[in-house]
Write a protein that holds these residues in place. Structure first.
Motif, mmCIF file in Angstrom:
data_model
loop_
_atom_site.group_PDB
_atom_site.id
_atom_site.type_symbol
_atom_site.label_atom_id
_atom_site.label_comp_id
_atom_site.label_asym_id
_atom_site.label_seq_id
_atom_site.Cartn_x
_atom_site.Cartn_y
_atom_site.Cartn_z
ATOM 1 N N ALA A 1 0.817 -1.214 0.000
ATOM 2 C CA ALA A 1 0.000 0.000 0.000
ATOM 3 C C ALA A 1 0.853 1.267 0.000
ATOM 4 O O ALA A 1 0.476 2.278 -0.618
ATOM 5 N N GLN A 2 2.011 1.210 0.679
ATOM 6 C CA GLN A 2 2.836 2.412 0.821
ATOM 7 C C GLN A 2 4.309 2.062 0.601
ATOM 8 O O GLN A 2 5.124 2.164 1.516
ATOM 9 N N PRO A 3 4.683 1.668 -0.608
ATOM 10 C CA PRO A 3 6.089 1.314 -0.855
ATOM 11 C C PRO A 3 6.988 2.538 -0.726
ATOM 12 O O PRO A 3 6.630 3.635 -1.168
ATOM 13 N N SER A 4 8.170 2.324 -0.127
ATOM 14 C CA SER A 4 9.079 3.447 0.062
ATOM 15 C C SER A 4 10.314 3.369 -0.818
ATOM 16 O O SER A 4 11.012 4.368 -0.994
ATOM 17 N N SER A 5 10.605 2.192 -1.394
ATOM 18 C CA SER A 5 11.799 2.037 -2.214
ATOM 19 C C SER A 5 11.442 2.026 -3.699
ATOM 20 O O SER A 5 10.351 1.578 -4.085
ATOM 21 N N PRO A 6 12.328 2.497 -4.555
ATOM 22 C CA PRO A 6 12.063 2.443 -5.999
ATOM 23 C C PRO A 6 11.815 1.029 -6.494
ATOM 24 O O PRO A 6 10.969 0.812 -7.365
ATOM 25 N N MET A 7 12.524 0.021 -5.950
ATOM 26 C CA MET A 7 12.326 -1.347 -6.406
ATOM 27 C C MET A 7 10.941 -1.858 -6.030
ATOM 28 O O MET A 7 10.270 -2.522 -6.835
ATOM 29 N N ALA A 8 10.476 -1.579 -4.813
ATOM 30 C CA ALA A 8 9.129 -2.000 -4.424
ATOM 31 C C ALA A 8 8.089 -1.343 -5.321
ATOM 32 O O ALA A 8 7.132 -1.993 -5.767
ATOM 33 N N ARG A 9 8.263 -0.070 -5.614
ATOM 34 C CA ARG A 9 7.301 0.617 -6.489
ATOM 35 C C ARG A 9 7.325 0.024 -7.901
ATOM 36 O O ARG A 9 6.275 -0.114 -8.539
ATOM 37 N N ALA A 10 8.504 -0.356 -8.366
ATOM 38 C CA ALA A 10 8.606 -0.952 -9.703
ATOM 39 C C ALA A 10 7.930 -2.321 -9.741
ATOM 40 O O ALA A 10 7.240 -2.659 -10.711
ATOM 41 N N LEU A 11 8.112 -3.123 -8.691
ATOM 42 C CA LEU A 11 7.486 -4.444 -8.651
ATOM 43 C C LEU A 11 5.967 -4.325 -8.590
ATOM 44 O O LEU A 11 5.245 -5.108 -9.222
ATOM 45 N N ILE A 12 5.481 -3.367 -7.837
ATOM 46 C CA ILE A 12 4.029 -3.161 -7.745
ATOM 47 C C ILE A 12 3.468 -2.686 -9.077
ATOM 48 O O ILE A 12 2.424 -3.155 -9.535
ATOM 49 N N ALA A 13 4.174 -1.781 -9.724
ATOM 50 C CA ALA A 13 3.705 -1.261 -11.021
ATOM 51 C C ALA A 13 3.675 -2.352 -12.086
ATOM 52 O O ALA A 13 2.911 -2.251 -13.052
ATOM 53 N N ALA A 14 4.481 -3.398 -11.907
ATOM 54 C CA ALA A 14 4.554 -4.461 -12.910
ATOM 55 C C ALA A 14 3.420 -5.464 -12.796
ATOM 56 O O ALA A 14 3.270 -6.335 -13.651
ATOM 57 N N VAL A 15 2.602 -5.356 -11.742
ATOM 58 C CA VAL A 15 1.495 -6.288 -11.532
ATOM 59 C C VAL A 15 0.184 -5.545 -11.744
ATOM 60 O O VAL A 15 -0.216 -4.765 -10.893
ATOM 61 N N PRO A 16 -0.499 -5.742 -12.852
ATOM 62 C CA PRO A 16 -1.756 -5.038 -13.113
ATOM 63 C C PRO A 16 -2.811 -5.377 -12.072
ATOM 64 O O PRO A 16 -2.978 -6.534 -11.678
ATOM 65 N N ARG A 17 -3.508 -4.348 -11.580
ATOM 66 C CA ARG A 17 -4.649 -4.498 -10.672
ATOM 67 C C ARG A 17 -4.295 -5.360 -9.470
ATOM 68 O O ARG A 17 -5.073 -6.223 -9.044
ATOM 69 N N LEU A 18 -3.120 -5.107 -8.902
ATOM 70 C CA LEU A 18 -2.661 -5.920 -7.777
ATOM 71 C C LEU A 18 -3.634 -5.861 -6.610
ATOM 72 O O LEU A 18 -3.847 -6.839 -5.909
ATOM 73 N N HIS A 19 -4.276 -4.702 -6.396
ATOM 74 C CA HIS A 19 -5.120 -4.524 -5.216
ATOM 75 C C HIS A 19 -6.508 -5.118 -5.395
ATOM 76 O O HIS A 19 -7.299 -5.117 -4.461
ATOM 77 N N GLN A 20 -6.822 -5.607 -6.578
ATOM 78 C CA GLN A 20 -8.095 -6.262 -6.796
ATOM 79 C C GLN A 20 -7.909 -7.758 -6.563
ATOM 80 O O GLN A 20 -7.164 -8.425 -7.265
ATOM 81 N N GLU A 21 -8.604 -8.279 -5.575
ATOM 82 C CA GLU A 21 -8.434 -9.674 -5.220
ATOM 83 C C GLU A 21 -8.925 -10.570 -6.350
ATOM 84 O O GLU A 21 -9.954 -10.319 -6.971
ATOM 85 N N ARG A 22 -8.197 -11.644 -6.617
ATOM 86 C CA ARG A 22 -8.605 -12.621 -7.603
ATOM 87 C C ARG A 22 -9.791 -13.404 -7.073
ATOM 88 O O ARG A 22 -9.786 -13.879 -5.948
ATOM 89 N N PRO A 23 -10.870 -13.557 -7.871
ATOM 90 C CA PRO A 23 -12.014 -14.377 -7.416
ATOM 91 C C PRO A 23 -11.540 -15.794 -7.134
ATOM 92 O O PRO A 23 -10.771 -16.367 -7.873
ATOM 93 N N ARG A 24 -12.023 -16.350 -6.017
ATOM 94 C CA ARG A 24 -11.582 -17.683 -5.609
ATOM 95 C C ARG A 24 -12.794 -18.599 -5.583
ATOM 96 O O ARG A 24 -13.855 -18.201 -5.186
#
Length: 269
Positions: free
Chosen positions: A246-269
């Motif tokens: 939710a609150q990444p502080s490092s450039p690498m964490a922000r890059a990894l989050i940006a690389a995952v589309p719709r990360l905050h939307q839970e996958r239907p299970r």
């Protein structure tokens, strides 16, 4: 998917402090790990996340004593893990197991499922020979595989089944910590979800700790209580998984989050 963790102030199960490791590659000195420190409690999952070449698999191999560090200390279950040698190390090794990305490469390809699972029982003398098949049946049941697979060859079963057999073999050792190095990355999405659910259930039942090495933030998000982000041999950010996402502080964490589309939307299970 994951459940909450209460450590109640207990001492960490694993402490790696100031780990460094260098290699010679192409005539150059390459720093794979540079003053890396992590802790892991019993019953906790720490996600070790980073791009290829960030040092996460090297750290996993140092912790499991597959390679030795150039500097640093590791304490496991209250013992100087790097100081153990010979028979003392062999006795303690069963408490820390590793599951690799390629389950076929981790087995003797000519082995049967039965021999793969019962090898730890024989090596560590955890059960008399007359109980091996019964114990193997029980272990297959724990990883949701039928007993009919026992006499099949490792090369005759699917990749998802092999990864479950690898888990069964690790569980045969009655470990306290399992290190999973990209253990679901080679599986298709549906099988991956099943294995992740299985890992969470096994942790709930046995209080296992997991060091979960991955480049996939979505997978780590599903199972890890905390996450440590690696970049160029260093840990650049660590914290509770939800907070880091939710609150990444490092450039690498922000890059990894940006690389995952719709990360905050839970996958239907």
């Amino acid at each position: 998917m994951k459940e909450g963790l209460a450590t109640d102030g207990a001492e960490p199960l694993l402490v790696a402090n100031s780990i460094s490791r260098r290699f010679i590659s192409g005539g150059r000195r390459v720093t794979a790990l540079d003053d890396v420190s992590i802790t892991l409690s019993a019953g906790e999952t720490l996600g070790l996340l980073g791009p290829s070449g960030s040092g996460k698999s090297t750290l996993a191999r140092v912790i499991t004593r597959l390679i030795e560090p150039d500097a640093g200390e590791v304490s496991f279950a209250g013992q100087d893990w790097l100081g153990l040698k010979g028979s003392a190390l062999r006795r303690q090794r069963r408490l820390m197991q590793m599951v690799f990305q390629d389950p076929l490469g981790a087995f003797n390809p000519r082995a049967s499922v039965l021999s793969a699972i019962t090898d730890p029982l024989r090596i560590h003398r955890l059960a008399p020979r007359g109980q091996w098949r019964m114990r193997a049946n029980a272990l297959l049941d724990r990883v949701q595989l039928p007993a009919s697979l026992l006499d099949r060859g490792i090369g005759e079963i699917s990749g998802g089944q092999r990864q479950r057999v690898a888990l069964a073999r690790a569980l045969a050792c009655e470990p306290r910590l399992i290190v999973l190095d990209e253990a679901v990355s080679a599986l298709d999405v549906s099988i991956r979800g099943q294995i992740l659910d299985l890992l969470v259930e096994l942790q709930r039942q046995d209080g296992l700790a997991y060091l979960f090495v991955s480049h996939d933030l979505a997978v780590v998000k599903a199972v890890a209580h905390r996450v440590a982000i690696m970049d160029a041999g260093r840990i650049v950010e660590t914290g509770p998984t939800g907070r880091v996402i939710a609150q990444p502080s490092s450039p690498m964490a922000r890059a990894l989050i940006a690389a995952v589309p719709r990360l905050h939307q839970e996958r239907p299970r």
